[in-house]
Design an enzyme around this catalytic site. Structure first.
Site, short mmCIF file in Angstrom:
data_model
loop_
_atom_site.label_atom_id
_atom_site.label_comp_id
_atom_site.label_asym_id
_atom_site.label_seq_id
_atom_site.Cartn_x
_atom_site.Cartn_y
_atom_site.Cartn_z
N ASP A 162 159.83 48.54 -16.72
CA ASP A 162 159.75 49.44 -14.75
C ASP A 162 157.83 48.84 -14.61
OD1 ASP A 162 159.95 50.19 -12.14
OD2 ASP A 162 160.36 51.74 -12.94
N GLU A 185 152.68 46.26 -10.61
CA GLU A 185 152.74 45.98 -9.88
C GLU A 185 150.94 46.47 -9.04
OE1 GLU A 185 154.89 49.60 -9.27
OE2 GLU A 185 155.29 46.77 -9.54
N ASP A 243 163.31 49.40 -5.60
CA ASP A 243 164.62 50.98 -5.15
C ASP A 243 164.73 50.44 -3.35
OD1 ASP A 243 163.19 51.43 -7.59
OD2 ASP A 243 161.38 52.47 -6.81
#
Length: 742
Positions: free
Chosen positions: A463, A466, A530
């Site tokens: 995950d 960014e 998401d």
């Protein structure tokens, strides 16, 4: 409670004053279009061969066109009519990172928009156009624009300016009025970028992204609402409806301007710009060329294609009970994804994880027995990891404090004071590993090997990636304005190295969210981030389809979404929770993508789940069986992806690019490979879909009816109740034998 009431009152007032519509005003800089003139000795039409390419300089118009010998009547690239193709400038940019979102404040100090072409120079395999740019401050900036043959179907462009202050490059080209632009990595809300100004910046996708009042409140409280262009995985590359394709190789922040009818522009925040112009006779050709540069994805392990990867959390007993409810119904479960293997923590956003990458043996007790049960059921175990670390002083049963270790070793990204930078996540903060430090990479790889691989995990979600600030200074000396986009690529590369070094490259896998141009070279798979647990086109289920289609054109061949979406909001006055109908339709959608994986979401206890009732479990079984039945077909598609870069999920025009109707189709339908059309039901209460069928004979999966379509295609209306999304396959194709119903 008091704050919630105040927010509710503020929202109500705005909704009343604004008539129910909230408007946002963003300051953005327009494109910079230059004038152009040429020297007297290059006013004629001149031909410059570049291998199989041909550059034609139209001196009287001071512009050039590029064609290819294989498709001589097709313009691959041409500069604007009556405008220059280069401009330069100087600007000051300030950026602020907050929870992975970036605020960009740009001030242009001067621009140079009077282009003078003084000469054209040939060299082996290259042509260089030289001249000067006149600036509004009276200065003159020499430029060089070079085109170099890189392969039979690729030209590389390189732009440079000889001036110490210039730090902006503007490259313009001709665009037909009816031209459409697709690709750009994962773009969720908009598929065709014609008429848009599109920034390219890896960042959080946003909560709401224009869906009101959610976006307004998310911005008001955490600056987290996002816009239509916020994305974890942008790529500065496109495929157009006129079979033109350009890829910017720069890592800096950049902006595409498609706001003009007949000209497009790329603005690069650098004094140098470099990229590729691709030639091809089809979208597949252009994707093939692009993926030969950025890398192609390898087929996923066979076990991932045989059924459901169940997302569950809660500890050994709870997860085992959830899993058993599906196994008893003979749902084909091939993987169990437990993101909370490190333990759970309660935050303002819901149930989140302790980012200290070690197995929590209190939360998952009887670990060996748990692994034995999964092995007996032939179910692979998957986990979760990211490049952040947190202070664990509030967590009991910590045997290894990774944050303190990394801090002591100097492995963390630092702030201006030389201290570990504090990244605010939700209601907790974290520190980020500096991936430019070789020792830090090896340390983190060692943790993943010890805690994930050695504890029996066959894969994991890798995950984040960014949030690196654009003004960060890495230990290597590289600045964040370029390493920001390299960070997710390096994060994917690190995870791939783990699989390679432990011998799991063929049987293991990881899937990533944040990505940039070269991420497909390293990632096993992608997932779409998401999504909100809604039906809307801003942040809900529709954006999952748009993201699949856009990213596939940029090399993200193997991509998927969380079944059911992820983000739920239950704070007054908002209530976004997953409905049963939405979950059922999302199950149907994901059965026709590269992976069939579920997620409980950020608020699992408040959302309906795959194991919630018999109806849902039966639905999972039916579409899990369909997903498994399609494994041989997808295997062929994955092998094609590895050799050509073609995505598993494709827009209609990928195969029917001569049909202008296919360019109008967004999320309404897609193709799984060349022989299957899927029109998922993406609206609540809908039991009928309109499906565009190209020329040929197509079989409706649920009824077995054959529909013959002549010439240019036609729309058909089909009954699509829950359990029967619009699915067609081409008669006579190999996939027909798989899909034929008893």
């Amino acid at each position: 409670m008091r704050n919630r009431v105040i927010i509710g009152l503020v929202l109500s007032a705005i909704m009343v004053i604004g008539g129910g519509v909230i408007y946002y005003a963003y300051k953005v800089d327009p494109p910079v279009f230059s004038t152009i003139e040429a020297a007297d000795d290059i006013l004629d039409t001149l031909e410059f061969p570049l291998g199989p390419f041909q550059l034609t300089w139209l001196g009287s118009e001071a512009r050039f066109e590029i064609t290819h010998d294989d498709i001589p009547d097709h313009l691959i690239f041409s500069t604007p009519k009556n405008r220059g193709f280069l401009a330069a400038g100087y600007g000051v940019m300030e950026s602020e990172e907050s929870r992975g979102y970036f605020t960009i404040d740009e001030e242009r100090r001067f621009v140079c928009e009077e282009q003078w072409v003084s000469g054209i120079v040939e060299s082996p395999g290259a042509v260089t156009i030289v001249g000067d740019l006149g600036c509004e401050n009276g200065e003159s900036v020499p430029f060089e624009f070079t085109l170099t043959v890189k392969s039979d179907f690729q030209l590389q462009y390189a732009v440079s300016f000889d001036h110490p202050l210039v730090n902006r490059t503007f490259l313009s080209w001709h665009s037909d009025g009816d031209e459409h632009f697709f690709g750009f990595g994962e773009q969720y809300s908009t598929f065709d970028m014609k008429g848009r100004r599109l920034p390219i910046l890896v960042q959080e996708q946003g909560v709401g992204r224009g869906l009101q009042p959610l976006t307004f409140l998310a911005d008001l409280t955490n600056r987290a609402g996002g816009t239509w262009y916020h994305t974890y995985a942008p790529v500065p590359q496109f495929v157009s409806s006129k079979l033109r394709s350009l890829f910017s190789e720069n890592k800096e922040y950049q902006v595409f301007h498609f706001t003009e009818k007949d000209v497009a522009q790329l603005e690069v925040y650098s004094a140098e710009a470099i990229g590729r112009i691709y030639a091809g006779a089809s979208p597949a050709d252009l994707v093939r060329e692009h993926t030969s540069v950025v890398g192609r994805m390898e087929p996923l392990p066979a076990w991932t294609q045989e059924g459901l990867i169940l997302g569950a959390q809660g500890g050994t007993a709870v997860v085992s009970e959830k899993l058993d409810s599906l196994l008893e119904a003979e749902v084909p479960v091939v993987g169990l994804w437990i993101q909370d293997w490190v333990g759970q923590r309660r935050t303002s956003f819901g149930k989140q994880l302790w980012w200290n990458w070690e197995l929590d043996r209190d939360h998952y007790n009887d670990w060996d027995d748990f692994l034995g049960m999964l092995e007996e059921e032939e179910i692979r175990l998957l986990g979760y990891v990211n490049p952040f670390l947190v202070d664990t002083s509030d967590k009991r049963n910590v045997s290894r404090d990774l944050y303190s270790e990394a801090q002591a070793k100097g492995f963390l990204v630092k702030n201006a004071d030389g201290e570990p930078k504090d990244f605010q996540i939700t209601s907790f903060s974290a520190a980020l590993i500096d991936l430019t430090i070789p020792e830090a990479r090896e340390w983190l790889k060692g943790i993943i090997k010890e805690e994930l691989v050695e504890n029996g995990f066959s894969g994991w979600m890798a995950d984040f990636g960014e949030a690196l600030p654009l003004d960060a200074e890495m230990a290597s000396g590289e600045l964040g304005d370029t390493f920001h986009h390299r960070y997710p690529e390096e994060w994917a590369k690190l995870n791939r190295e783990v699989l390679e070094e432990v011998g799991l490259l063929d049987e293991g896998m990881f899937f990533v969210r944040a990505a940039y141009s070269e991420s497909p070279r390293y990632a096993s798979a992608f997932w779409l981030g998401d999504q909100l647990v809604t039906w809307d086109e801003h942040d809900g289920i529709k954006t999952a389809v748009t993201g699949l289609l856009s990213s596939g054109l940029s090399g993200f061949s193997l991509n998927h979404s969380d079944i059911g979406g992820y983000t739920s909001i239950t704070d007054f006055p908002l209530n976004y929770v997953r409905s049963e109908e939405l979950l059922l339709r999302w199950i149907e959608l994901n059965a026709f993508t590269a992976l069939f994986r579920s997620h409980e979401g950020n608020r699992p206890d408040e959302n309906i789940q795959l194991y919630s009732n018999e109806r849902i479990i039966g639905h999972v079984k039916e579409f899990g069986d369909i997903f498994a039945a399609l494994a041989p077909y997808r295997q062929e598609l994955m092998e094609e992806a590895a050799t050509t870069g073609a995505p598993v999920v494709r827009p209609m025009f990928f195969h029917y690019f001569d049909d202008p109707e296919t360019y109008k189709i967004n999320y309404e339908q897609f193709m799984l490979g060349p022989y299957m059309i899927v029109a998922p039901v993406l609206d609540e209460g809908v039991e009928e879909v309109s499906v565009y069928l190209p020329e040929g004979e197509w079989i409706h999966h649920w009824s077995g009816e054959t529909i013959s379509v002549d010439s240019m295609g036609e729309y058909v209306e089909v009954y699509a109740p829950i359990g029967e999304p619009g699915v067609f396959y081409r008669q006579g194709a190999e996939v027909a034998r798989v899909m034929e119903r008893d």
